[in-house]
Structure formats: structure tokens, C-alpha cells
Design a protein around this motif. Structure first.
Motif, PDB file in Angstrom:
ATOM      1  N   GLY A   1       0.797  -1.219   0.000  1.00  0.00           N
ATOM      2  CA  GLY A   1       0.000   0.000   0.000  1.00  0.00           C
ATOM      3  C   GLY A   1       0.830   1.269   0.000  1.00  0.00           C
ATOM      4  O   GLY A   1       0.352   2.329   0.449  1.00  0.00           O
ATOM      5  N   LEU A   2       2.046   1.200  -0.504  1.00  0.00           N
ATOM      6  CA  LEU A   2       2.930   2.358  -0.514  1.00  0.00           C
ATOM      7  C   LEU A   2       2.955   3.018  -1.886  1.00  0.00           C
ATOM      8  O   LEU A   2       3.036   2.335  -2.914  1.00  0.00           O
ATOM      9  N   GLY A   3       2.896   4.340  -1.880  1.00  0.00           N
ATOM     10  CA  GLY A   3       3.092   5.081  -3.108  1.00  0.00           C
ATOM     11  C   GLY A   3       4.570   5.177  -3.419  1.00  0.00           C
ATOM     12  O   GLY A   3       5.435   4.942  -2.557  1.00  0.00           O
ATOM     13  N   LEU A   4       4.882   5.533  -4.656  1.00  0.00           N
ATOM     14  CA  LEU A   4       6.274   5.602  -5.079  1.00  0.00           C
ATOM     15  C   LEU A   4       7.052   6.645  -4.271  1.00  0.00           C
ATOM     16  O   LEU A   4       8.170   6.386  -3.809  1.00  0.00           O
ATOM     17  N   ARG A   5       6.458   7.804  -4.081  1.00  0.00           N
ATOM     18  CA  ARG A   5       7.149   8.870  -3.348  1.00  0.00           C
ATOM     19  C   ARG A   5       7.341   8.503  -1.877  1.00  0.00           C
ATOM     20  O   ARG A   5       8.372   8.820  -1.275  1.00  0.00           O
ATOM     21  N   GLN A   6       6.346   7.814  -1.322  1.00  0.00           N
ATOM     22  CA  GLN A   6       6.470   7.428   0.083  1.00  0.00           C
ATOM     23  C   GLN A   6       7.610   6.440   0.275  1.00  0.00           C
ATOM     24  O   GLN A   6       8.421   6.570   1.197  1.00  0.00           O
ATOM     25  N   LEU A   7       7.692   5.452  -0.618  1.00  0.00           N
ATOM     26  CA  LEU A   7       8.767   4.471  -0.511  1.00  0.00           C
ATOM     27  C   LEU A   7      10.124   5.146  -0.717  1.00  0.00           C
ATOM     28  O   LEU A   7      11.086   4.865   0.016  1.00  0.00           O
ATOM     29  N   ALA A   8      10.196   6.041  -1.689  1.00  0.00           N
ATOM     30  CA  ALA A   8      11.461   6.739  -1.946  1.00  0.00           C
ATOM     31  C   ALA A   8      11.900   7.517  -0.713  1.00  0.00           C
ATOM     32  O   ALA A   8      13.084   7.506  -0.344  1.00  0.00           O
ATOM     33  N   SER A   9      10.946   8.173  -0.056  1.00  0.00           N
ATOM     34  CA  SER A   9      11.270   8.943   1.141  1.00  0.00           C
ATOM     35  C   SER A   9      11.778   8.031   2.251  1.00  0.00           C
ATOM     36  O   SER A   9      12.767   8.347   2.936  1.00  0.00           O
ATOM     37  N   GLU A  10      11.121   6.900   2.443  1.00  0.00           N
ATOM     38  CA  GLU A  10      11.520   5.981   3.504  1.00  0.00           C
ATOM     39  C   GLU A  10      12.901   5.373   3.251  1.00  0.00           C
ATOM     40  O   GLU A  10      13.633   5.061   4.193  1.00  0.00           O
ATOM     41  N   LEU A  11      13.243   5.219   1.972  1.00  0.00           N
ATOM     42  CA  LEU A  11      14.539   4.631   1.629  1.00  0.00           C
ATOM     43  C   LEU A  11      15.632   5.677   1.471  1.00  0.00           C
ATOM     44  O   LEU A  11      16.817   5.328   1.335  1.00  0.00           O
ATOM     45  N   GLY A  12      15.237   6.952   1.442  1.00  0.00           N
ATOM     46  CA  GLY A  12      16.216   8.004   1.209  1.00  0.00           C
ATOM     47  C   GLY A  12      16.702   8.041  -0.221  1.00  0.00           C
ATOM     48  O   GLY A  12      17.853   8.378  -0.495  1.00  0.00           O
ATOM     49  N   LYS A  13      15.812   7.693  -1.157  1.00  0.00           N
ATOM     50  CA  LYS A  13      16.165   7.668  -2.577  1.00  0.00           C
ATOM     51  C   LYS A  13      15.290   8.643  -3.356  1.00  0.00           C
ATOM     52  O   LYS A  13      14.279   9.140  -2.856  1.00  0.00           O
ATOM     53  N   ASN A  14      15.662   8.873  -4.603  1.00  0.00           N
ATOM     54  CA  ASN A  14      14.923   9.760  -5.478  1.00  0.00           C
ATOM     55  C   ASN A  14      13.737   9.018  -6.095  1.00  0.00           C
ATOM     56  O   ASN A  14      13.890   7.906  -6.603  1.00  0.00           O
ATOM     57  N   ALA A  15      12.541   9.610  -6.059  1.00  0.00           N
ATOM     58  CA  ALA A  15      11.344   8.946  -6.592  1.00  0.00           C
ATOM     59  C   ALA A  15      11.467   8.693  -8.088  1.00  0.00           C
ATOM     60  O   ALA A  15      10.989   7.672  -8.600  1.00  0.00           O
ATOM     61  N   GLY A  16      12.115   9.619  -8.808  1.00  0.00           N
ATOM     62  CA  GLY A  16      12.305   9.414 -10.242  1.00  0.00           C
ATOM     63  C   GLY A  16      13.173   8.202 -10.530  1.00  0.00           C
ATOM     64  O   GLY A  16      12.926   7.456 -11.483  1.00  0.00           O
ATOM     65  N   GLN A  17      14.174   8.001  -9.687  1.00  0.00           N
ATOM     66  CA  GLN A  17      15.044   6.830  -9.853  1.00  0.00           C
ATOM     67  C   GLN A  17      14.262   5.545  -9.632  1.00  0.00           C
ATOM     68  O   GLN A  17      14.371   4.587 -10.409  1.00  0.00           O
ATOM     69  N   LEU A  18      13.447   5.501  -8.575  1.00  0.00           N
ATOM     70  CA  LEU A  18      12.624   4.313  -8.323  1.00  0.00           C
ATOM     71  C   LEU A  18      11.663   4.058  -9.478  1.00  0.00           C
ATOM     72  O   LEU A  18      11.424   2.914  -9.865  1.00  0.00           O
ATOM     73  N   SER A  19      11.085   5.139 -10.017  1.00  0.00           N
ATOM     74  CA  SER A  19      10.155   5.003 -11.135  1.00  0.00           C
ATOM     75  C   SER A  19      10.844   4.377 -12.341  1.00  0.00           C
ATOM     76  O   SER A  19      10.285   3.489 -13.007  1.00  0.00           O
ATOM     77  N   ARG A  20      12.066   4.825 -12.633  1.00  0.00           N
ATOM     78  CA  ARG A  20      12.796   4.264 -13.773  1.00  0.00           C
ATOM     79  C   ARG A  20      13.125   2.798 -13.550  1.00  0.00           C
ATOM     80  O   ARG A  20      13.116   1.999 -14.493  1.00  0.00           O
ATOM     81  N   TRP A  21      13.419   2.438 -12.295  1.00  0.00           N
ATOM     82  CA  TRP A  21      13.661   1.029 -12.001  1.00  0.00           C
ATOM     83  C   TRP A  21      12.402   0.202 -12.224  1.00  0.00           C
ATOM     84  O   TRP A  21      12.446  -0.867 -12.826  1.00  0.00           O
ATOM     85  N   GLU A  22      11.267   0.692 -11.731  1.00  0.00           N
ATOM     86  CA  GLU A  22      10.022  -0.060 -11.857  1.00  0.00           C
ATOM     87  C   GLU A  22       9.552  -0.152 -13.312  1.00  0.00           C
ATOM     88  O   GLU A  22       8.872  -1.119 -13.684  1.00  0.00           O
ATOM     89  N   ASN A  23       9.890   0.825 -14.129  1.00  0.00           N
ATOM     90  CA  ASN A  23       9.491   0.806 -15.537  1.00  0.00           C
ATOM     91  C   ASN A  23      10.475   0.059 -16.424  1.00  0.00           C
ATOM     92  O   ASN A  23      10.238  -0.086 -17.625  1.00  0.00           O
ATOM     93  N   GLY A  24      11.574  -0.404 -15.844  1.00  0.00           N
ATOM     94  CA  GLY A  24      12.564  -1.124 -16.621  1.00  0.00           C
ATOM     95  C   GLY A  24      13.446  -0.227 -17.468  1.00  0.00           C
ATOM     96  O   GLY A  24      14.194  -0.709 -18.321  1.00  0.00           O
ATOM     97  N   GLU A  25      13.369   1.100 -17.245  1.00  0.00           N
ATOM     98  CA  GLU A  25      14.204   2.018 -18.010  1.00  0.00           C
ATOM     99  C   GLU A  25      15.664   1.940 -17.556  1.00  0.00           C
ATOM    100  O   GLU A  25      16.579   2.176 -18.339  1.00  0.00           O
ATOM    101  N   ARG A  26      15.853   1.651 -16.290  1.00  0.00           N
ATOM    102  CA  ARG A  26      17.190   1.423 -15.748  1.00  0.00           C
ATOM    103  C   ARG A  26      17.123   0.215 -14.826  1.00  0.00           C
ATOM    104  O   ARG A  26      16.073  -0.071 -14.250  1.00  0.00           O
ATOM    105  N   ALA A  27      18.235  -0.479 -14.720  1.00  0.00           N
ATOM    106  CA  ALA A  27      18.275  -1.676 -13.880  1.00  0.00           C
ATOM    107  C   ALA A  27      19.020  -1.370 -12.587  1.00  0.00           C
ATOM    108  O   ALA A  27      20.175  -0.945 -12.631  1.00  0.00           O
ATOM    109  N   PRO A  28      18.407  -1.562 -11.438  1.00  0.00           N
ATOM    110  CA  PRO A  28      19.086  -1.308 -10.155  1.00  0.00           C
ATOM    111  C   PRO A  28      20.140  -2.365  -9.872  1.00  0.00           C
ATOM    112  O   PRO A  28      20.095  -3.479 -10.393  1.00  0.00           O
ATOM    113  N   ARG A  29      21.075  -2.007  -9.004  1.00  0.00           N
ATOM    114  CA  ARG A  29      22.070  -2.970  -8.560  1.00  0.00           C
ATOM    115  C   ARG A  29      21.425  -3.976  -7.603  1.00  0.00           C
ATOM    116  O   ARG A  29      20.427  -3.663  -6.951  1.00  0.00           O
TER     117      ARG A  29
END
Length: 282
Positions: free
Chosen positions: A25-53
Motif C-alpha cells: 500500500g505504498l506510493g512511489l514517493r512514500q517508498l522513496a522517502s523511507e529509503l532516502g532515494k529519489n522517486a524518479g530513480q525508483l520510477s525508472r527502475w520499476e518501468n525497466g528504463e534502468r536496472a538497479p544494482r
């Protein structure tokens, strides 16, 4: 550093991460905030535009409470996301490939399915699919779930803005009795109904058509505004291709098969005649 990509494997990894996040039940921005990451980066990972380590994936999964077998399955597809081909031989990876297939179909503008021996998956009735799965050794408790997934795939050609479907079907697929004659009659009648849709181009490859690439086996070509892909399947493995030269090879093969097939009008009449003969048979 994460790599630039839009490969089938990267799409599957992104889909798995998005599903895990949405289950909590987490939104993208909420998860990014909790992880200390950029929401745009998470979005690109989820869309397959970039592959996370792998370390990033492990952090996300741990934070979301994903563990056990599911954790291991997702971690396993972190490697090789930029490779030119994705061969899946294990059941967990084949499940991930199915997820990627659904993602690609949802984004498709045109889907070409060359199917010499079976009715194309997007055009199967529930009873036909059930007969295949039951005879093919699918565990009884998995059959109905798999049928629901297969029938749900139809949405890509039935939705308000549907994909174009080019279905090139071998005569053998029309005559092979799967399940029972009444199952086949219903299936053939359904093919006739679907062929009337303006976005469905259904053509039959008669036995008299000679050699064509469909005789080498079935394949699925999915084209969209993103990366086009080809899917090949065997009993024990699945293969995704996305390199331009590989995709072009299968585009050319599909064109050759289409030239060998009957016209849509003749195909519909041919299917109706087979259904009529099958229904009248003792």
C-alpha cells in the motif's frame, strides 16, 4: 552504476518491485522517502528504463518485508538485465517471464502470433485452454489460476484502445481435437467471432501452403512504442529476444508466413467449414 536498459529481464524485475511495493500500500514517493532515494530513480527502475544494482534490490525487498523464496526469485533476476537474450529454464524464472510478457502485451500496439499447431493463446476459449493444461500435466490446483491469467490477456485486443492482433494459424491447429469435439467446435466458432473484430487479422496456413517459417515453430512478436520483443517457448524453457537484428529476423519471418496464408475472408470461411464438418461427425 545502474545500467541504461529496457530489456525484457529489466522489465520483469521492475514489475516485481512495483508489485511488492503496491502490496504494502505504498506510493512511489512514500517508498522513496523511507529509503532516502529519489522517486524518479525508483520510477525508472520499476518501468525497466534502468536496472538497479542487486544491493538496491535487496534494500527495497527487505524494507517491504519480502523474504523467503520470493526474495530469492527476485534477486535471481537482477543479474544479466542488459544481456541480448533472456533464456529461462527454471520454473521461478519462467514465472518472471510471464510477468514480463503481460507487461509487454499491455503496452503493445501490434502483436503477431505465429502458431502452427495450437490456437493462439490470445484467442483460446477457457475449455480449450483447460484441456491443454490438464493434459499437459499442470497441477490441478494451478489450472484455474492459469486459465484466468490466459483469458485476462485478451484485454489487450478487447479494450477501448486495443492492440492490433495478427494471428497466423496452421491448419493442423484447427483440426487437432483438443479436449473433445464439442470443445473444438466451440473454439472454432469463437475464432470466427474474433475474426470479425476490426483489430484482428486472422489468417490460416493450409496444408497446401508448402514450406514457410511457421513450420520451424511458434513465435510471438510484440511491437510497441518501446522496445519490440520476440518470445519463443518450448516445454522446458522460454526465450526473449530484443536485439534489433533478432527482432528484424522474426519480422521478416512473419511477413513470409503471412504471404503463405489464406486471406482473412477465405480463412474465416475455411474455419467455419471445419467447424461444420466436426460438428456433423459421429
Amino acid at each position: 552504476m545502474a545500467s541504461n536498459t529496457r530489456t525484457p529481464k529489466a522489465r520483469a524485475l521492475g514489475s516485481a518491485l512495483r508489485e511488492a511495493r503496491e502490496e504494502q500500500g505504498l506510493g512511489l514517493r512514500q517508498l522513496a522517502s523511507e529509503l532516502g532515494k529519489n522517486a524518479g530513480q525508483l520510477s525508472r527502475w520499476e518501468n525497466g528504463e534502468r536496472a538497479p544494482r542487486p544491493t538496491d534490490v535487496a534494500q527495497i525487498l527487505t524494507h517491504l518485508g519480502v523474504n523467503g523464496e520470493r526474495y530469492e526469485e527476485i534477486i535471481a533476476i537482477c543479474s544479466g538485465t542488459d544481456e541480448p537474450r533472456w533464456l529461462a529454464v527454471t520454473l521461478p524464472e519462467q514465472r518472471q517471464q510471464l510477468g514480463a510478457l503481460l507487461e509487454f502485451e499491455r503496452a503493445a500496439t501490434t502483436i503477431t502470433e505465429v502458431s502452427p499447431l495450437l490456437i493462439p493463446g490470445l484467442l483460446q476459449t477457457s475449455d480449450y485452454a483447460r484441456a491443454i493444461m490438464s493434459a499437459g500435466g499442470v497441477p490441478a490446483n494451478d489450472v484455474e489460476t492459469r486459465i484466468a491469467v490466459r483469458l485476462g490477456r485478451r484485454d489487450v485486443i478487447l479494450r477501448r484502445d486495443p492492440a492490433q492482433l495478427v494471428a497466423l494459424v496452421g491448419e493442423a491447429a484447427l483440426r487437432q481435437v483438443i479436449g473433445a469435439p464439442e470443445v473444438m467446435v466451440e473454439q472454432l466458432e469463437y475464432l470466427g467471432e474474433m475474426a470479425e473484430l476490426t483489430n484482428v487479422d486472422l489468417r490460416v496456413l493450409p496444408f497446401s501452403s508448402g514450406w514457410h517459417p511457421a513450420l520451424e515453430g511458434l513465435f510471438l512478436l510484440i511491437e510497441s512504442e518501446q522496445t519490440p520483443v520476440v518470445q519463443l517457448e518450448s516445454r522446458r524453457s522460454g526465450l526473449f529476444l530484443h536485439e534489433p537484428e533478432d527482432v528484424q529476423t522474426y519480422r521478416e519471418a512473419a511477413d513470409t508466413v503471412r504471404q503463405a496464408a489464406m486471406s482473412p475472408e477465405d480463412s474465416s470461411a475455411f474455419i467455419a467449414e471445419i467447424a461444420k464438418d466436426m460438428e456433423a461427425a459421429p
